[in-house]
Design an enzyme around this catalytic site. Structure first.
Site, PDB file in Angstrom:
ATOM      1  CD  GLU A  51     -11.968   6.384   5.415  1.00  0.00           C
ATOM      2  OE1 GLU A  51     -11.276   5.341   5.698  1.00  0.00           O
ATOM      3  OE2 GLU A  51     -11.282   7.192   4.625  1.00  0.00           O
ATOM      4  CE  LYS A  75      -2.282   4.839   6.708  1.00  0.00           C
ATOM      5  NZ  LYS A  75      -3.117   5.568   7.232  1.00  0.00           N
ATOM      6  NE  ARG A  91      -2.522   1.054   3.403  1.00  0.00           N
ATOM      7  CZ  ARG A  91      -3.053   0.840   4.631  1.00  0.00           C
ATOM      8  NH1 ARG A  91      -4.531   0.401   4.519  1.00  0.00           N
ATOM      9  NH2 ARG A  91      -2.606   1.016   5.966  1.00  0.00           N
ATOM     10  NE  ARG A  93       9.846  20.311 -12.771  1.00  0.00           N
ATOM     11  CZ  ARG A  93       9.626  20.966 -13.641  1.00  0.00           C
ATOM     12  NH1 ARG A  93       9.660  20.787 -15.190  1.00  0.00           N
ATOM     13  NH2 ARG A  93       9.091  22.348 -13.583  1.00  0.00           N
TER      14      ARG A  93
HETATM   15  N1  PMP Z   1      -9.253   4.677   7.205  1.00  0.00           N
HETATM   16  C1  PMP Z   1      -8.334   5.854   7.324  1.00  0.00           C
HETATM   17  C2  PMP Z   1      -8.722   7.239   7.093  1.00  0.00           C
HETATM   18  C3  PMP Z   1      -7.339   5.470   8.035  1.00  0.00           C
HETATM   19  O1  PMP Z   1      -6.308   6.454   8.423  1.00  0.00           O
HETATM   20  C4  PMP Z   1      -6.846   4.294   8.734  1.00  0.00           C
HETATM   21  C5  PMP Z   1      -5.878   3.864   9.384  1.00  0.00           C
HETATM   22  N2  PMP Z   1      -4.711   3.751   8.487  1.00  0.00           N
HETATM   23  C6  PMP Z   1      -8.097   3.282   8.219  1.00  0.00           C
HETATM   24  C7  PMP Z   1      -9.118   3.715   7.665  1.00  0.00           C
HETATM   25  C8  PMP Z   1      -7.878   1.838   8.710  1.00  0.00           C
HETATM   26  O2  PMP Z   1      -6.598   1.106   7.789  1.00  0.00           O
HETATM   27  P1  PMP Z   1      -5.632   0.106   8.427  1.00  0.00           P
HETATM   28  O3  PMP Z   1      -6.619  -1.133   8.974  1.00  0.00           O
HETATM   29  O4  PMP Z   1      -4.744  -0.238   7.256  1.00  0.00           O
HETATM   30  O5  PMP Z   1      -4.921   0.743   9.603  1.00  0.00           O
END
Ligand code: PMP
Length: 292
Positions: free
Chosen positions: A184, A151, A52, A105
């Protein structure tokens, strides 16, 4: 003595691990990161986290100056340098030092660092009694403005929502997509159970493809549930039999109240309890060994 930090090719003392004020990770949030856990001397799903990280980097045209195997060594060596068996690991790659303009750059060397620290566990009481959530008024960023599957170091969208949670006195909050679907939480993915159906929003609604989310889907299927990625709205959360969140730091955590509405019986349900136990069992034996 502070922690030992991996910083640009060396393990150094915490006091020496300093980022320049001209680093674009700081000036613009231009960079990517991962949060990873180690349990019992093993790093859980390390390859998935690295994949990732490299995908996120590719998404922002950032070339990580280490191979994935080398990055795996970085994580292991940082844990070793701090004598850790269980840890929360933060791996960060920024665009590096540039000038005051946006132009990437100008940044010729990405900054790479890794922190491994003793995990600060969520209080056990949260798992026993479950979380209360609110719905945040801050919407998740639209996928056509920025793909939140990347991320990146730019977490202000989540932080704005987190501040709403803090002000409301709750630990987490639901973020909706621009058209009102549940996306989420500020740092966790969300699941709802309806009978035998375990549902989580698809990533295209605007959420991170969480590693713990994937594990929960695997464990749910193993437990005989019908696991689905499906769009849903707040009413589907309010009326669920059980609701829980997943994340590397939180693991699998039950939710008992959303926007003042009681979820299910108002106590953590049997399915989330089972999944949490199955998760704890899995992490205790699976993972990349630190000491071998
Ligand atoms: N959503 C967000 C916005 C996050 O920052 C995280 C934590 N990294 C997650 C979901 C959960 O992802 P993971 O299970 O890979 O930690």
């Amino acid at each position: 003595m502070g922690l030992k930090i991996y910083f640009n090719g060396r393990i150094v003392d915490e006091s020496e691990a300093k980022v320049s004020v001209f680093d674009h990770g700081l000036l613009y949030g231009d960079g990517v990161f991962e949060g990873i856990r180690a349990y019992n001397g093993r790093v859980f799903r390390l390859r998935e986290h690295l994949q990732r990280l490299y995908n996120s980097a590719k998404g922002i045209w950032l070339k990580i100056p280490l191979s994935m195997d080398e990055m795996e060594r970085v994580v292991i060596e940082t844990c070793r340098a701090n004598n850790l068996q269980s840890a929360y690991i933060r791996l960060v790659v920024t665009r590096g030092i540039g000038d005051l303009g946006l132009d990437p750059r100008k940044c010729s060397n990405p900054t790479v660092f890794c922190i491994a620290d003793n995990i600060e566990l969520y209080p056990e009481e949260l798992y026993e009694n479950g979380l209360r959530l609110i719905t945040c008024s801050t919407r998740r960023i639209r996928g056509d403005a920025f793909d939140v599957g990347i991320k990146s170091l730019n977490y202000l969208n989540n932080i704005m929502a987190k501040i709403e949670c803090v002000q409301a006195g709750v630990a987490e909050g639901i973020m909706l997509s621009e058209d009102g679907y549940v996306a989420e939480c500020t740092g966790d993915n969300i699941f709802c159970l309806h009978g035998k159906q375990l549902v989580t929003p698809p990533v295209y609604v605007g959420n991170l493809a969480g590693i713990t989310r994937r594990v929960a889907m695997e464990l749910g299927a193993k437990a005989g549930l019908e696991v689905k990625e499906q769009l849903f709205r707040l009413i589907d959360v309010y009326c669920a039999d059980e609701v829980f969140l997943t994340g590397t730091a939180a693991e699998i955590v039950p939710v008992v109240e959303v926007d003042g509405r009681c979820i299910g019986t108002g106590k953590p349900g049997p399915v989330v309890k089972h999944l949490r136990e199955a998760f704890r069992e899995l992490v205790s034996c699976e993972g990349t060994p630190i000491y071998e």
